[in-house]
Design a protein around this motif. Structure first.
Motif, PDB file in Angstrom:
ATOM      1  N   GLN A   1       0.848  -1.206   0.000  1.00  0.00           N
ATOM      2  CA  GLN A   1       0.000   0.000   0.000  1.00  0.00           C
ATOM      3  C   GLN A   1       0.875   1.245   0.000  1.00  0.00           C
ATOM      4  O   GLN A   1       1.017   1.921   1.014  1.00  0.00           O
ATOM      5  CB  GLN A   1      -0.899   0.016   1.231  1.00  0.00           C
ATOM      6  N   MET A   2       1.467   1.536  -1.130  1.00  0.00           N
ATOM      7  CA  MET A   2       2.392   2.662  -1.211  1.00  0.00           C
ATOM      8  C   MET A   2       1.624   3.978  -1.307  1.00  0.00           C
ATOM      9  O   MET A   2       0.623   4.067  -2.032  1.00  0.00           O
ATOM     10  CB  MET A   2       3.310   2.502  -2.428  1.00  0.00           C
ATOM     11  N   PRO A   3       2.069   4.995  -0.554  1.00  0.00           N
ATOM     12  CA  PRO A   3       1.345   6.274  -0.593  1.00  0.00           C
ATOM     13  C   PRO A   3       1.334   6.845  -2.013  1.00  0.00           C
ATOM     14  O   PRO A   3       2.343   6.762  -2.712  1.00  0.00           O
ATOM     15  CB  PRO A   3       2.159   7.180   0.341  1.00  0.00           C
ATOM     16  N   PRO A   4       0.202   7.413  -2.451  1.00  0.00           N
ATOM     17  CA  PRO A   4       0.124   7.935  -3.826  1.00  0.00           C
ATOM     18  C   PRO A   4       1.136   9.052  -4.075  1.00  0.00           C
ATOM     19  O   PRO A   4       1.575   9.713  -3.140  1.00  0.00           O
ATOM     20  CB  PRO A   4      -1.318   8.469  -3.934  1.00  0.00           C
ATOM     21  N   ARG A   5       1.473   9.250  -5.343  1.00  0.00           N
ATOM     22  CA  ARG A   5       2.405  10.290  -5.795  1.00  0.00           C
ATOM     23  C   ARG A   5       3.785  10.172  -5.140  1.00  0.00           C
ATOM     24  O   ARG A   5       4.399  11.161  -4.794  1.00  0.00           O
ATOM     25  CB  ARG A   5       1.820  11.693  -5.566  1.00  0.00           C
TER      26      ARG A   5
ATOM     27  N   ILE B   1       6.568   2.751  -8.845  1.00  0.00           N
ATOM     28  CA  ILE B   1       7.152   1.410  -9.031  1.00  0.00           C
ATOM     29  C   ILE B   1       6.058   0.354  -8.889  1.00  0.00           C
ATOM     30  O   ILE B   1       5.959  -0.578  -9.692  1.00  0.00           O
ATOM     31  CB  ILE B   1       8.305   1.189  -8.017  1.00  0.00           C
ATOM     32  N   ALA B   2       5.209   0.533  -7.873  1.00  0.00           N
ATOM     33  CA  ALA B   2       4.125  -0.439  -7.657  1.00  0.00           C
ATOM     34  C   ALA B   2       3.222  -0.493  -8.886  1.00  0.00           C
ATOM     35  O   ALA B   2       2.833  -1.564  -9.345  1.00  0.00           O
ATOM     36  CB  ALA B   2       3.333  -0.063  -6.405  1.00  0.00           C
ATOM     37  N   ALA B   3       2.932   0.710  -9.447  1.00  0.00           N
ATOM     38  CA  ALA B   3       2.043   0.739 -10.620  1.00  0.00           C
ATOM     39  C   ALA B   3       2.699   0.057 -11.827  1.00  0.00           C
ATOM     40  O   ALA B   3       2.010  -0.528 -12.661  1.00  0.00           O
ATOM     41  CB  ALA B   3       1.696   2.186 -10.952  1.00  0.00           C
ATOM     42  N   SER B   4       4.040   0.142 -11.903  1.00  0.00           N
ATOM     43  CA  SER B   4       4.722  -0.479 -13.058  1.00  0.00           C
ATOM     44  C   SER B   4       4.791  -2.002 -12.918  1.00  0.00           C
ATOM     45  O   SER B   4       5.133  -2.701 -13.863  1.00  0.00           O
ATOM     46  CB  SER B   4       6.137   0.086 -13.203  1.00  0.00           C
ATOM     47  N   GLY B   5       4.510  -2.495 -11.723  1.00  0.00           N
ATOM     48  CA  GLY B   5       4.441  -3.948 -11.536  1.00  0.00           C
ATOM     49  C   GLY B   5       5.758  -4.617 -11.216  1.00  0.00           C
ATOM     50  O   GLY B   5       5.791  -5.802 -10.911  1.00  0.00           O
ATOM     51  N   ARG B   6       6.893  -3.852 -11.305  1.00  0.00           N
ATOM     52  CA  ARG B   6       8.176  -4.476 -10.957  1.00  0.00           C
ATOM     53  C   ARG B   6       9.185  -3.417 -10.529  1.00  0.00           C
ATOM     54  O   ARG B   6       9.123  -2.276 -10.974  1.00  0.00           O
ATOM     55  CB  ARG B   6       8.738  -5.305 -12.102  1.00  0.00           C
ATOM     56  N   LEU B   7      10.091  -3.877  -9.663  1.00  0.00           N
ATOM     57  CA  LEU B   7      11.203  -3.045  -9.197  1.00  0.00           C
ATOM     58  C   LEU B   7      12.399  -3.417 -10.078  1.00  0.00           C
ATOM     59  O   LEU B   7      12.761  -4.595 -10.165  1.00  0.00           O
ATOM     60  CB  LEU B   7      11.477  -3.388  -7.730  1.00  0.00           C
ATOM     61  N   ILE B   8      13.014  -2.414 -10.730  1.00  0.00           N
ATOM     62  CA  ILE B   8      14.143  -2.726 -11.629  1.00  0.00           C
ATOM     63  C   ILE B   8      15.444  -2.499 -10.861  1.00  0.00           C
ATOM     64  O   ILE B   8      15.696  -1.402 -10.342  1.00  0.00           O
ATOM     65  CB  ILE B   8      14.098  -1.867 -12.900  1.00  0.00           C
ATOM     66  N   VAL B   9      16.235  -3.560 -10.755  1.00  0.00           N
ATOM     67  CA  VAL B   9      17.426  -3.531  -9.893  1.00  0.00           C
ATOM     68  C   VAL B   9      18.669  -3.880 -10.703  1.00  0.00           C
ATOM     69  O   VAL B   9      18.732  -4.922 -11.356  1.00  0.00           O
ATOM     70  CB  VAL B   9      17.263  -4.553  -8.733  1.00  0.00           C
ATOM     71  N   GLY B  10      19.671  -3.011 -10.644  1.00  0.00           N
ATOM     72  CA  GLY B  10      20.966  -3.280 -11.276  1.00  0.00           C
ATOM     73  C   GLY B  10      21.798  -4.160 -10.367  1.00  0.00           C
ATOM     74  O   GLY B  10      21.917  -3.903  -9.166  1.00  0.00           O
ATOM     75  N   ILE B  11      22.353  -5.212 -10.926  1.00  0.00           N
ATOM     76  CA  ILE B  11      23.059  -6.213 -10.124  1.00  0.00           C
ATOM     77  C   ILE B  11      24.161  -6.840 -10.970  1.00  0.00           C
ATOM     78  O   ILE B  11      24.289  -6.551 -12.151  1.00  0.00           O
ATOM     79  CB  ILE B  11      22.021  -7.262  -9.614  1.00  0.00           C
ATOM     80  N   ASP B  12      24.959  -7.721 -10.375  1.00  0.00           N
ATOM     81  CA  ASP B  12      26.026  -8.412 -11.097  1.00  0.00           C
ATOM     82  C   ASP B  12      25.758  -9.914 -11.011  1.00  0.00           C
ATOM     83  O   ASP B  12      25.080 -10.357 -10.083  1.00  0.00           O
ATOM     84  CB  ASP B  12      27.361  -8.077 -10.412  1.00  0.00           C
ATOM     85  N   THR B  13      26.290 -10.684 -11.964  1.00  0.00           N
ATOM     86  CA  THR B  13      26.121 -12.140 -11.859  1.00  0.00           C
ATOM     87  C   THR B  13      27.426 -12.832 -11.492  1.00  0.00           C
ATOM     88  O   THR B  13      27.462 -14.050 -11.387  1.00  0.00           O
ATOM     89  CB  THR B  13      25.633 -12.755 -13.193  1.00  0.00           C
ATOM     90  N   GLY B  14      28.497 -12.048 -11.282  1.00  0.00           N
ATOM     91  CA  GLY B  14      29.795 -12.673 -11.015  1.00  0.00           C
ATOM     92  C   GLY B  14      30.401 -12.218  -9.716  1.00  0.00           C
ATOM     93  O   GLY B  14      31.625 -12.127  -9.605  1.00  0.00           O
ATOM     94  N   SER B  15      29.589 -11.895  -8.721  1.00  0.00           N
ATOM     95  CA  SER B  15      30.124 -11.399  -7.450  1.00  0.00           C
ATOM     96  C   SER B  15      29.679 -12.293  -6.298  1.00  0.00           C
ATOM     97  O   SER B  15      29.152 -11.817  -5.289  1.00  0.00           O
ATOM     98  CB  SER B  15      29.677  -9.953  -7.201  1.00  0.00           C
ATOM     99  N   ASN B  16      29.882 -13.579  -6.452  1.00  0.00           N
ATOM    100  CA  ASN B  16      29.654 -14.534  -5.368  1.00  0.00           C
ATOM    101  C   ASN B  16      30.427 -14.063  -4.123  1.00  0.00           C
ATOM    102  O   ASN B  16      31.583 -13.707  -4.264  1.00  0.00           O
ATOM    103  CB  ASN B  16      30.184 -15.895  -5.878  1.00  0.00           C
ATOM    104  N   PRO B  17      29.867 -14.018  -2.926  1.00  0.00           N
ATOM    105  CA  PRO B  17      28.534 -14.433  -2.491  1.00  0.00           C
ATOM    106  C   PRO B  17      27.523 -13.280  -2.451  1.00  0.00           C
ATOM    107  O   PRO B  17      26.498 -13.414  -1.799  1.00  0.00           O
ATOM    108  CB  PRO B  17      28.813 -14.937  -1.069  1.00  0.00           C
ATOM    109  N   PHE B  18      27.805 -12.158  -3.109  1.00  0.00           N
ATOM    110  CA  PHE B  18      26.854 -11.037  -3.066  1.00  0.00           C
ATOM    111  C   PHE B  18      25.792 -11.157  -4.143  1.00  0.00           C
ATOM    112  O   PHE B  18      24.623 -10.876  -3.900  1.00  0.00           O
ATOM    113  CB  PHE B  18      27.604  -9.693  -3.125  1.00  0.00           C
ATOM    114  N   SER B  19      26.220 -11.540  -5.352  1.00  0.00           N
ATOM    115  CA  SER B  19      25.221 -11.811  -6.390  1.00  0.00           C
ATOM    116  C   SER B  19      25.856 -12.698  -7.446  1.00  0.00           C
ATOM    117  O   SER B  19      26.918 -12.391  -7.960  1.00  0.00           O
ATOM    118  CB  SER B  19      24.678 -10.524  -7.009  1.00  0.00           C
ATOM    119  N   PHE B  20      25.202 -13.804  -7.717  1.00  0.00           N
ATOM    120  CA  PHE B  20      25.716 -14.766  -8.698  1.00  0.00           C
ATOM    121  C   PHE B  20      24.552 -15.596  -9.217  1.00  0.00           C
ATOM    122  O   PHE B  20      23.500 -15.655  -8.585  1.00  0.00           O
ATOM    123  CB  PHE B  20      26.773 -15.690  -8.075  1.00  0.00           C
TER     124      PHE B  20
END
Ligand code: GLU
Length: 326
Positions: A76-80, A86-105
């Motif tokens: 229930q995100m406050p309007p405006r 983000i809620a209205a767009s249906g997804r949160l877009i997150v920049g991440i890496d795929t080669g930084s085990n154990p942080f992101s892989f």
């Protein structure tokens, strides 16, 4: 001429029927730096050459972020607000890496992205959508993070991103959610055991990471080999294309876990405070993310995520108490 063509045809026919065998040499050609392919985008910075990023100052009270707002009920995100967008767009877009085990892989079995940074991002998704999985991950290199935020290609960057004054000129940051220490990764049998041993040596860093700058300051005579990703640094070290890699222990421990001949050496060269990157002009989102972080600390969820992923790092530095600018 005609004889030569006929001979070639016979050779092709014999080869096709398996009558002629081309024998491979007994051993592969020796692997030398000269004939080892180098990763795309690799740049060698001789001593004295500028690094990327080129400079940083520490005069901006960099760890102070914006005061959290009271957390709205999940879903229930406050309007405006940016969260409502983000809620209205249906997804949160997150920049991440795929080669930084154990942080992101990328988990080789499931194909899913996993790790400490991934779980922190999922908690922010949970707070917005009441669902940890409403995330679209965009894989990026260290050098892409600031521009991805400035161009609004992503809502958040959760990628081992250190809070610096230079970056703060272009993007905003949450409060710190992790403290790493820059260290050195070297081959077990090498004579490198501390920063001084890197004098005159080749050290790999990812382009756009803070690691290059600190190394330049501590060991000005080292040659910096900059690559696109930390995984490229691992391969270069394994091929003897560099003598060491230097960056956050958070990343080096993940590289060392992939090769028993490598080890982290020497004391900390300096602390790196990780923040979640957010585009400027989205103060509401900064305050919201800071509220989620406070909640994760208070509920013990941050500790549970750290325990799940970061045991290979030994004891982790204590997070500073968050400080706020306004
Ligand atoms: N923490 C450092 C930075 O933000 C290095 C980590 C990385 O390149 O992902 O530049």
């Amino acid at each position: 001429m005609r004889t030569r063509v006929r001979a070639a045809l016979v050779l092709v026919a014999l080869t096709a029927t398996g009558c002629v065998r081309f024998t491979a040499p007994d051993s592969p050609p020796p692997l030398t730096t000269a004939n080892t392919p180098t990763p795309p985008g690799m740049v060698t910075q001789r001593p004295g050459a500028p690094t990327s990023p080129e400079s940083d100052t520490d005069n901006c009270n960099r760890l102070a972020s914006l005061r959290p707002i009271p957390l709205p009920p999940r879903g229930q995100m406050p309007p405006r607000t940016p969260m409502a967008e983000i809620a209205a767009s249906g997804r949160l877009i997150v920049g991440i890496d795929t080669g930084s085990n154990p942080f992101s892989f990328r988990d080789p079995l499931s194909g899913d992205l996993r790790g400490f940074d991934v779980d922190i991002a999922r908690e922010i998704s949970r707070a917005i959508f009441d669902d940890p999985n409403r995330i679209e991950f965009r894989v990026m290199r260290s050098a892409d993070r600031v521009d991805a935020l400035r161009n609004r290609e992503v809502d958040l960057v959760v990628k081992t991103m250190s809070i610096t004054c230079e970056r703060r000129r272009h993007v905003d940051f949450s409060s710190p959610y992790y403290v790493a220490a820059q260290r050195i990764l070297a081959v077990n049998s090498s004579k490198i055991s501390q920063a001084e041993d890197l004098a005159g040596k080749r050290v790999c860093v990812a382009t756009g990471a803070t690691s290059a700058l600190r190394l330049r300051q501590i060991v000005p005579t080292a040659t910096l080999v900059e690559t696109s990703t930390w995984a490229d640094c691992l391969v270069l070290l394994q091929q003897s294309g560099v003598d060491a890699v230097s960056t956050d222990d958070a990343i080096l421990a993940g590289l060392a876990a992939q090769d028993p001949w490598l080890q982290l050496v020497g004391p900390s060269l300096g602390e790196e405070y990780y923040g979640i990157g957010i585009a400027k002009g989205r103060d509401g989102l900064v305050r919201f993310v800071n509220a989620v972080l406070v909640d994760l600390m208070a509920s013990g969820r941050w500790r549970a995520i750290a325990d799940e992923w970061l045991s290979m790092l030994g004891s982790t530095a204590a997070l500073p108490r968050p400080t706020y600018r306004d």
